[in-house]
Design a protein around this motif. Structure first.
Motif, PDB file in Angstrom:
ATOM      1  N   GLU A   1      32.461  37.634  45.734  1.00 18.90           N
ATOM      2  CA  GLU A   1      33.513  36.620  45.683  1.00 18.90           C
ATOM      3  C   GLU A   1      33.174  35.491  46.654  1.00 18.90           C
ATOM      4  N   ALA A   2      33.384  34.263  46.213  1.00 11.94           N
ATOM      5  CA  ALA A   2      33.161  33.122  47.107  1.00 11.94           C
ATOM      6  C   ALA A   2      34.098  33.187  48.309  1.00 11.94           C
ATOM      7  N   GLU A   3      35.285  33.735  48.093  1.00 15.68           N
ATOM      8  CA  GLU A   3      36.248  33.933  49.178  1.00 15.68           C
ATOM      9  C   GLU A   3      36.314  35.427  49.488  1.00 15.68           C
ATOM     10  N   PRO A   4      35.705  35.879  50.595  1.00 12.89           N
ATOM     11  CA  PRO A   4      35.645  37.317  50.894  1.00 12.89           C
ATOM     12  C   PRO A   4      36.998  38.016  50.896  1.00 12.89           C
ATOM     13  N   GLU A   5      38.045  37.297  51.247  1.00 13.51           N
ATOM     14  CA  GLU A   5      39.375  37.909  51.293  1.00 13.51           C
ATOM     15  C   GLU A   5      39.748  38.531  49.947  1.00 13.51           C
ATOM     16  N   GLU A   6      39.198  38.002  48.873  1.00 13.08           N
ATOM     17  CA  GLU A   6      39.525  38.511  47.546  1.00 13.08           C
ATOM     18  C   GLU A   6      38.956  39.910  47.291  1.00 13.08           C
ATOM     19  N   THR A   7      38.066  40.363  48.148  1.00 12.38           N
ATOM     20  CA  THR A   7      37.525  41.717  48.002  1.00 12.38           C
ATOM     21  C   THR A   7      38.422  42.768  48.655  1.00 12.38           C
ATOM     22  N   ARG A   8      39.403  42.348  49.410  1.00 13.30           N
ATOM     23  CA  ARG A   8      40.214  43.294  50.184  1.00 13.30           C
ATOM     24  C   ARG A   8      40.839  44.400  49.319  1.00 13.30           C
ATOM     25  N   PRO A   9      41.408  44.091  48.140  1.00 13.97           N
ATOM     26  CA  PRO A   9      42.021  45.163  47.355  1.00 13.97           C
ATOM     27  C   PRO A   9      41.041  46.277  46.970  1.00 13.97           C
ATOM     28  N   VAL A  10      39.779  45.922  46.758  1.00 15.13           N
ATOM     29  CA  VAL A  10      38.778  46.930  46.401  1.00 15.13           C
ATOM     30  C   VAL A  10      38.534  47.868  47.576  1.00 15.13           C
ATOM     31  N   PHE A  11      38.331  47.314  48.750  1.00 21.26           N
ATOM     32  CA  PHE A  11      38.073  48.142  49.924  1.00 21.26           C
ATOM     33  C   PHE A  11      39.302  48.975  50.302  1.00 21.26           C
ATOM     34  N   ARG A  12      40.451  48.371  50.184  1.00 20.97           N
ATOM     35  CA  ARG A  12      41.689  49.102  50.504  1.00 20.97           C
ATOM     36  C   ARG A  12      41.872  50.275  49.533  1.00 20.97           C
ATOM     37  N   ALA A  13      41.551  50.051  48.263  1.00 18.00           N
ATOM     38  CA  ALA A  13      41.707  51.112  47.266  1.00 18.00           C
ATOM     39  C   ALA A  13      40.772  52.273  47.546  1.00 18.00           C
ATOM     40  N   LEU A  14      39.546  51.996  48.023  1.00 12.20           N
ATOM     41  CA  LEU A  14      38.627  53.092  48.329  1.00 12.20           C
ATOM     42  C   LEU A  14      39.144  53.905  49.508  1.00 12.20           C
ATOM     43  N   ARG A  15      39.651  53.209  50.534  1.00 13.56           N
ATOM     44  CA  ARG A  15      40.203  53.937  51.684  1.00 13.56           C
ATOM     45  C   ARG A  15      41.392  54.798  51.266  1.00 13.56           C
ATOM     46  N   GLN A  16      42.264  54.242  50.469  1.00 15.07           N
ATOM     47  CA  GLN A  16      43.428  55.002  50.021  1.00 15.07           C
ATOM     48  C   GLN A  16      43.020  56.192  49.159  1.00 15.07           C
ATOM     49  N   LEU A  17      42.007  56.004  48.326  1.00 12.89           N
ATOM     50  CA  LEU A  17      41.517  57.111  47.495  1.00 12.89           C
ATOM     51  C   LEU A  17      40.967  58.226  48.371  1.00 12.89           C
ATOM     52  N   ARG A  18      40.181  57.863  49.376  1.00 13.43           N
ATOM     53  CA  ARG A  18      39.659  58.880  50.297  1.00 13.43           C
ATOM     54  C   ARG A  18      40.790  59.639  50.970  1.00 13.43           C
ATOM     55  N   ASP A  19      41.782  58.921  51.448  1.00 13.07           N
ATOM     56  CA  ASP A  19      42.883  59.568  52.151  1.00 13.07           C
ATOM     57  C   ASP A  19      43.669  60.494  51.221  1.00 13.07           C
ATOM     58  N   GLU A  20      43.888  60.058  49.981  1.00 13.33           N
ATOM     59  CA  GLU A  20      44.620  60.879  49.024  1.00 13.33           C
ATOM     60  C   GLU A  20      43.851  62.161  48.686  1.00 13.33           C
TER      61      GLU A  20
END
Length: 237
Positions: free
Chosen positions: A173-192
């Motif tokens: 993504e040209a704007e890195p902030e737009e990748t946040r949902p992907v990284f957050r989803a991986l962390r949440q998946l690990r925790d679940e």
């Protein structure tokens, strides 16, 4: 910029991301991705203190591995720790296992079986990251998130494979902030999964974030970041 200047710049950015997210700097590990640079540059990276080196393909890595790790005379603590970060074909497992300490791209049971068999031959247990296609891009490898619990259960049949975390690749993504949902989803998946699966006790790490988006990945819990261009540069062939 020199190698040392790039390292200092990256360190400052990591420290700032850790401070913003209330994390400890020592919880974030750097993999210097050397796939686009020469042996001399890979050696300079290692000699500059970047002890974890990452490569995508054995064909491209073997010269560097033999030069930096192939000598039997040097103790292991004086050699790089190698991370295989690309898609691993089962017919290349025999070349990679025993040379690369970590596999970041476990994405199917046939690969787990091949790693297990080779690990058994060598008397090893191989730490692996399970690759998950969180973004849903067709061009990306990895399990679908909903497949992870059953996959972990089946991995128990291959004790030579030790799942230690999850890996994903976010879209560029040209704007890195737009990748946040992907990284957050991986962390949440690990925790679940850790909370629900009896086979997830060692599933601690998150391998996510590259040169374009590593600060966002750190803020969302990355424990291993994979840095190429911004850290060691890129050399045109």
């Amino acid at each position: 910029m020199s190698m040392q200047e790039r390292i200092r710049s990256v360190e400052e950015r990591i420290a700032a991301a850790c401070e913003r997210s209330g994390r400890q700097r020592e919880d974030v590990h750097i993999i210097a991705v050397t796939k686009y640079v020469s042996l001399d540059t890979a050696r300079e990276a290692y000699n500059s203190g970047l002890s974890n080196l990452g490569e995508n393909r054995w064909q491209d890595a073997q010269e560097k591995w033999h030069a930096l790790s192939g000598g039997e005379q040097a103790p292991d603590e004086e050699k790089p720790v190698w991370h295989f970060i690309g898609s691993l074909q089962t017919n290349k497992v025999k070349d990679v296992i025993g040379k690369f300490t970590y596999i970041h791209s476990l994405d199917r049971l046939s690969l787990a079986e091949a790693i297990h068999k080779r690990a058994a031959q060598l008397g090893l247990i191989v730490p692996c990251f399970i690759q998950v296609n969180v973004s849903g891009e067709e061009s990306k490898h990895g399990l679908q998130p909903e497949e992870l619990p059953a996959f972990l259960d089946k991995l128990a049949d291959y004790p030579g494979v030790k799942p230690i975390g999850l890996m994903t690749m976010a879209p560029y993504e040209a704007e890195p902030e737009e990748t946040r949902p992907v990284f957050r989803a991986l962390r949440q998946l690990r925790d679940e999964v850790k909370a629900s699966s009896p086979h997830a006790e060692h599933l601690i790490h998150l391998s996510m974030g590259m040169s374009n988006d590593f600060e966002v990945a750190i803020e969302e819990g990355a424990t291993w970041i994979r840095l190429g261009t911004t850290l060691v540069g890129k050399e045109e062939e």
